[in-house]
Write a protein that holds these residues in place. Structure first.
Motif, PDB file in Angstrom:
ATOM      1  N   LEU A 160     -15.414   8.430   9.701  1.00  0.00           N
ATOM      2  CA  LEU A 160     -13.843   8.390   8.591  1.00  0.00           C
ATOM      3  C   LEU A 160     -13.108   9.209   9.157  1.00  0.00           C
ATOM      4  O   LEU A 160     -13.177   9.836   9.636  1.00  0.00           O
ATOM      5  N   THR A 161     -12.086   8.898   8.536  1.00  0.00           N
ATOM      6  CA  THR A 161     -10.399   9.343   9.737  1.00  0.00           C
ATOM      7  C   THR A 161     -10.430  10.348   8.910  1.00  0.00           C
ATOM      8  O   THR A 161     -11.155  10.136   8.017  1.00  0.00           O
ATOM      9  N   LYS A 163      -7.348  11.464   7.700  1.00  0.00           N
ATOM     10  CA  LYS A 163      -7.211  11.615   5.980  1.00  0.00           C
ATOM     11  C   LYS A 163      -8.105  10.627   4.961  1.00  0.00           C
ATOM     12  O   LYS A 163      -8.134  11.146   3.636  1.00  0.00           O
ATOM     13  N   GLU A 164      -8.878   9.584   5.345  1.00  0.00           N
ATOM     14  CA  GLU A 164      -9.838   9.162   4.783  1.00  0.00           C
ATOM     15  C   GLU A 164     -10.777  10.171   4.279  1.00  0.00           C
ATOM     16  O   GLU A 164     -10.996  10.453   2.700  1.00  0.00           O
ATOM     17  N   HIS A 165     -11.298  10.970   4.978  1.00  0.00           N
ATOM     18  CA  HIS A 165     -12.581  12.311   4.604  1.00  0.00           C
ATOM     19  C   HIS A 165     -11.327  13.585   3.537  1.00  0.00           C
ATOM     20  O   HIS A 165     -12.089  13.273   2.709  1.00  0.00           O
ATOM     21  N   LEU A 168     -10.877  11.791   0.047  1.00  0.00           N
ATOM     22  CA  LEU A 168     -12.488  11.412  -0.583  1.00  0.00           C
ATOM     23  C   LEU A 168     -13.094  13.196  -1.185  1.00  0.00           C
ATOM     24  O   LEU A 168     -13.308  12.613  -2.365  1.00  0.00           O
ATOM     25  N   GLU A 201      -5.943   2.973  -1.278  1.00  0.00           N
ATOM     26  CA  GLU A 201      -6.280   2.222  -0.275  1.00  0.00           C
ATOM     27  C   GLU A 201      -7.334   3.046   0.442  1.00  0.00           C
ATOM     28  O   GLU A 201      -8.774   2.399   1.067  1.00  0.00           O
ATOM     29  N   GLN A 202      -6.667   4.359   0.713  1.00  0.00           N
ATOM     30  CA  GLN A 202      -7.563   5.305   1.923  1.00  0.00           C
ATOM     31  C   GLN A 202      -9.125   5.428   1.512  1.00  0.00           C
ATOM     32  O   GLN A 202     -10.150   5.878   1.716  1.00  0.00           O
ATOM     33  N   LEU A 203      -9.364   5.633  -0.301  1.00  0.00           N
ATOM     34  CA  LEU A 203     -10.496   6.424  -0.634  1.00  0.00           C
ATOM     35  C   LEU A 203     -11.138   4.780  -0.556  1.00  0.00           C
ATOM     36  O   LEU A 203     -12.944   4.897   0.045  1.00  0.00           O
ATOM     37  N   ARG A 205     -11.372   2.215   1.609  1.00  0.00           N
ATOM     38  CA  ARG A 205     -11.602   2.138   3.407  1.00  0.00           C
ATOM     39  C   ARG A 205     -12.630   3.197   3.200  1.00  0.00           C
ATOM     40  O   ARG A 205     -13.498   3.442   3.939  1.00  0.00           O
ATOM     41  N   ALA A 206     -12.585   4.229   2.547  1.00  0.00           N
ATOM     42  CA  ALA A 206     -13.650   5.544   2.787  1.00  0.00           C
ATOM     43  C   ALA A 206     -14.910   4.952   1.776  1.00  0.00           C
ATOM     44  O   ALA A 206     -15.872   5.557   2.633  1.00  0.00           O
ATOM     45  N   LYS A 209     -16.297   2.374   4.256  1.00  0.00           N
ATOM     46  CA  LYS A 209     -17.493   3.072   5.167  1.00  0.00           C
ATOM     47  C   LYS A 209     -18.770   4.295   5.169  1.00  0.00           C
ATOM     48  O   LYS A 209     -19.638   3.837   5.604  1.00  0.00           O
TER      49      LYS A 209
END
Length: 218
Positions: A160-161, A163-165, A168, A201-203, A205-206, A209
């Protein structure tokens, strides 16, 4: 991802503030931040307060922006406490500038003369941190080390990036995945001051992954 360790000696303005806020206090260590309220600009956390010898905690007068909620442990002149800290108006703009994609690591140590801190981030984010810290005083110690920001026991999150971390973890802590949900996408987006579509969108992608990592053949 890199780790920055830095010590800054207060300039004249911050030194004057420290002399007031650290009266009868040798040192404050921020051990853990338990909760952040961006709207109210309040933090709930655990601190170790080291007093001057012979100064009992209950006789100290703290700023109205600093409230001790509970004393967890006492060891001579050291008090480990749960505290609530509000942001003074004159610090608000400065902290807004500090809202970069970084992770602050404990402990953050402050006294009348200086502050020492650790944080994780990309090289560009850490460079911005240093530029802002220079507004507070003179950097006297600095070091970098390469490191990951994810708990090594949780390898599913390692891709995760930052921001994604962050998104989440906030979603999990706020009850987004509970049934019924304690928070929806709109409310989650408000916590990060972004649009609902951005945070969703960030959620996604997280989540993608994490799922790929969870079912990846060993």
């Amino acid at each position: 991802m890199q780790k920055l360790t830095c010590k800054v000696r207060w300039n004249t303005i911050f030194s004057k503030l420290a002399q007031v806020n650290f009266k009868n206090i040798n040192q404050i260590e921020i051990l853990e931040v338990l909760k952040e309220d961006l709207n109210k600009k309040e933090n709930l956390g655990i601190c170790k307060i080291v007093l001057e010898e012979g100064r009992p905690l209950n006789q100290l007068k703290f700023s109205k922006y600093y409230e001790i909620l509970e004393v967890i442990e006492k060891n001579n002149s050291e008090y480990t406490c749960m505290v609530k800290v509000s942001t003074p108006p004159y610090f608000s703009r400065f902290l807004e500038l500090m809202e970069l994609e970084i992770i602050w690591q404990s402990p953050i140590i402050m006294n009348r003369e200086s502050m020492t801190f650790n944080c994780l981030g990309s090289p560009s984010s850490l460079e911005k941190v240093l530029n802002l810290v220079k507004l507070m005083g003179t950097i006297t110690q600095i070091s970098y080390s390469d490191t990951g920001y994810i708990n090594p026991n949780n390898k599913m999150l390692s891709d995760l990036t930052l921001k994604e971390h962050e998104v989440l973890m906030m979603a999990i802590e706020s009850g987004y995945y509970e049934y019924p949900r304690r928070i929806n996408g709109t409310e989650l987006a408000r916590k990060f001051k972004v649009s609902k579509s951005t945070v969703i969108e960030q959620l996604r992608r997280a989540e993608n992954k994490v799922m790929i990592s969870a079912f990846k053949p060993v």
